[in-house]
Design a protein around this motif. Sequence first.
Motif, PDB file in Angstrom:
ATOM      1  N   CYS A  35      90.327  16.765  47.930  1.00 37.34           N
ATOM      2  CA  CYS A  35      90.776  15.836  49.630  1.00 37.34           C
ATOM      3  C   CYS A  35      89.952  14.279  48.774  1.00 37.34           C
ATOM      4  N   ARG A  36      91.322  14.156  49.104  1.00 33.22           N
ATOM      5  CA  ARG A  36      92.023  12.405  49.050  1.00 33.22           C
ATOM      6  C   ARG A  36      91.937  11.398  50.144  1.00 33.22           C
ATOM      7  N   ASP A  37      91.805  11.771  51.319  1.00 35.51           N
ATOM      8  CA  ASP A  37      91.841  11.048  51.669  1.00 35.51           C
ATOM      9  C   ASP A  37      91.046  10.031  52.638  1.00 35.51           C
ATOM     10  N   PRO A  38      91.591   8.698  52.757  1.00 35.53           N
ATOM     11  CA  PRO A  38      90.842   7.713  52.373  1.00 35.53           C
ATOM     12  C   PRO A  38      89.179   7.854  53.387  1.00 35.53           C
ATOM     13  N   GLN A  39      89.670   7.732  54.761  1.00 32.90           N
ATOM     14  CA  GLN A  39      89.266   7.603  56.244  1.00 32.90           C
ATOM     15  C   GLN A  39      88.006   8.847  55.680  1.00 32.90           C
ATOM     16  N   LEU A  40      88.398   9.679  55.596  1.00 36.78           N
ATOM     17  CA  LEU A  40      87.573  11.018  55.154  1.00 36.78           C
ATOM     18  C   LEU A  40      86.527  10.303  53.630  1.00 36.78           C
ATOM     19  N   LEU A  41      86.913  10.284  53.146  1.00 40.94           N
ATOM     20  CA  LEU A  41      86.294   9.640  52.138  1.00 40.94           C
ATOM     21  C   LEU A  41      84.969   8.732  52.354  1.00 40.94           C
ATOM     22  N   ASN A  42      84.803   7.744  53.071  1.00 40.10           N
ATOM     23  CA  ASN A  42      85.389   7.056  53.597  1.00 40.10           C
ATOM     24  C   ASN A  42      83.365   7.366  54.824  1.00 40.10           C
ATOM     25  N   ARG A  43      84.185   8.315  55.537  1.00 40.75           N
ATOM     26  CA  ARG A  43      82.822   8.873  56.531  1.00 40.75           C
ATOM     27  C   ARG A  43      82.120   9.912  55.890  1.00 40.75           C
ATOM     28  N   ALA A  44      82.500  10.343  54.367  1.00 38.69           N
ATOM     29  CA  ALA A  44      81.113  11.237  53.877  1.00 38.69           C
ATOM     30  C   ALA A  44      80.119  10.131  53.241  1.00 38.69           C
ATOM     31  N   ALA A  45      80.986   9.409  52.603  1.00 41.99           N
ATOM     32  CA  ALA A  45      80.327   7.952  51.904  1.00 41.99           C
ATOM     33  C   ALA A  45      79.166   7.520  52.766  1.00 41.99           C
ATOM     34  N   GLN A  46      79.383   7.375  54.484  1.00 42.16           N
ATOM     35  CA  GLN A  46      78.224   6.673  55.544  1.00 42.16           C
ATOM     36  C   GLN A  46      77.785   7.944  55.535  1.00 42.16           C
ATOM     37  N   TYR A  47      78.252   9.528  55.419  1.00 41.42           N
ATOM     38  CA  TYR A  47      76.886  10.031  55.507  1.00 41.42           C
ATOM     39  C   TYR A  47      75.417  10.583  54.292  1.00 41.42           C
ATOM     40  N   LEU A  48      76.318  10.567  53.260  1.00 40.88           N
ATOM     41  CA  LEU A  48      75.519   9.961  52.350  1.00 40.88           C
ATOM     42  C   LEU A  48      74.399   8.517  52.503  1.00 40.88           C
ATOM     43  N   LEU A  49      75.374   7.741  53.140  1.00 39.71           N
ATOM     44  CA  LEU A  49      74.378   6.538  53.124  1.00 39.71           C
ATOM     45  C   LEU A  49      72.611   6.415  53.907  1.00 39.71           C
ATOM     46  N   SER A  50      73.343   7.538  55.335  1.00 44.15           N
ATOM     47  CA  SER A  50      72.456   7.379  56.144  1.00 44.15           C
ATOM     48  C   SER A  50      71.492   8.583  55.487  1.00 44.15           C
ATOM     49  N   GLU A  51      71.704   9.761  54.925  1.00 38.03           N
ATOM     50  CA  GLU A  51      70.602  11.022  54.559  1.00 38.03           C
ATOM     51  C   GLU A  51      69.660  10.366  54.375  1.00 38.03           C
ATOM     52  N   ALA A  52      68.502  10.827  54.730  1.00 37.36           N
ATOM     53  CA  ALA A  52      66.968  10.373  54.401  1.00 37.36           C
ATOM     54  C   ALA A  52      66.917  11.808  53.346  1.00 37.36           C
ATOM     55  N   GLU A  53      66.607  12.625  53.602  1.00 33.51           N
ATOM     56  CA  GLU A  53      66.459  13.455  52.733  1.00 33.51           C
ATOM     57  C   GLU A  53      67.089  14.210  52.149  1.00 33.51           C
ATOM     58  N   THR A  54      67.029  14.376  50.416  1.00 31.20           N
ATOM     59  CA  THR A  54      68.472  14.439  49.595  1.00 31.20           C
ATOM     60  C   THR A  54      68.220  16.464  49.796  1.00 31.20           C
ATOM     61  N   GLY A  55      67.344  16.899  50.304  1.00 28.80           N
ATOM     62  CA  GLY A  55      67.438  18.370  50.085  1.00 28.80           C
ATOM     63  C   GLY A  55      68.170  18.652  50.948  1.00 28.80           C
ATOM     64  N   GLY A  56      68.627  18.426  51.789  1.00 29.12           N
ATOM     65  CA  GLY A  56      69.920  18.890  52.424  1.00 29.12           C
ATOM     66  C   GLY A  56      71.390  18.590  52.839  1.00 29.12           C
ATOM     67  N   THR A  57      71.378  17.967  51.348  1.00 26.52           N
ATOM     68  CA  THR A  57      72.786  17.504  50.672  1.00 26.52           C
ATOM     69  C   THR A  57      73.639  18.290  50.319  1.00 26.52           C
ATOM     70  N   PHE A  58      73.495  18.997  49.499  1.00 23.64           N
ATOM     71  CA  PHE A  58      73.421  20.007  48.482  1.00 23.64           C
ATOM     72  C   PHE A  58      72.514  21.262  48.823  1.00 23.64           C
ATOM     73  N   THR A  59      73.403  22.247  49.264  1.00 26.29           N
ATOM     74  CA  THR A  59      72.855  23.497  49.795  1.00 26.29           C
ATOM     75  C   THR A  59      73.428  24.432  48.517  1.00 26.29           C
ATOM     76  N   MET A  60      74.406  24.378  48.226  1.00 23.20           N
ATOM     77  CA  MET A  60      75.114  25.078  47.810  1.00 23.20           C
ATOM     78  C   MET A  60      75.783  24.515  46.330  1.00 23.20           C
ATOM     79  N   PHE A  61      76.442  23.411  45.943  1.00 27.12           N
ATOM     80  CA  PHE A  61      76.674  23.303  44.062  1.00 27.12           C
ATOM     81  C   PHE A  61      75.302  22.425  44.132  1.00 27.12           C
ATOM     82  N   PRO A  62      75.128  22.375  43.078  1.00 24.35           N
ATOM     83  CA  PRO A  62      73.571  21.774  41.974  1.00 24.35           C
ATOM     84  C   PRO A  62      73.338  20.689  42.109  1.00 24.35           C
ATOM     85  N   PHE A  63      73.941  19.423  42.287  1.00 21.49           N
ATOM     86  CA  PHE A  63      74.445  18.670  42.029  1.00 21.49           C
ATOM     87  C   PHE A  63      73.619  17.760  41.062  1.00 21.49           C
TER      88      PHE A  63
END
Length: 236
Positions: A35-63
């Motif tokens: 995915c290279r959609d600028p708007q979606l990438l920006n929303r993903a960045a906003q979600y990551l910035l707001s996520e308080a707990e790292t445990g719920g972000t990557f549940t399938m891929f061990p980043f």
Amino acid sequence: MKDGTGAGGPAPSRGDVYADYVKCYLEERAEVGPCRDPQLLNRAAQYLLSEAETGGTFTMFPFYQAVTERCEAQSDFRKHLSAFIRASEVLETLCVNLFLQPWKKEIRTLKTFTAPFVYCLEPVFSNSTIQSVLASIGYVPHTDPKQCEYRLSEDVNADKAMLVGFELLLARVECNHFLELQEDQLRPQEWLDVLQRRERAVKLTECTQNRTATEQTEDEEEKKTEEDKKEVAAAS
């Protein structure tokens, strides 16, 4: 990526961003690739910035495990992060293919001597991580090691593959954020320390969740045993 929520109102939830991610690929003439959609990438960045707990972000891929397991051998951390982004794009493309066109003959097998494997995946990920991620989207190693390939299993779950693809997108966004931090704030060793702390936090969260689930199961079993005893006593 936990530095704030940014401007423009409340940050989107994980579910909102994932729904937008899937929607992008369901549109007519959607590109079968990362995915290279600028708007979606920006929303993903906003979600990551707001996520308080790292445990719920990557549940399938061990980043956090994947991004740290070979970075110590790299003296150039920017180069490592850039290579990690490219490797994530290769895996994300596989996930999108499985979601949109699982019937394609070209994706039924993955040869481990091809350029994407040799020059993108293997320099970045350990063999165990490659095998684990591929297994999560339905690929299993050939029973004959001489064949040097992974085969797509018959019970592949396209929705699960898409979820893995989404987390690979989040991984790319997180890596881009770390690249920005290196320019502005963090030295390489400080960046590595941050990643290792987050990896430990994820493992601690997983252990806590597993322990809680085990305790709940034990409590339910004890409760059931007590109920059975009462029934036996009442019957006698």
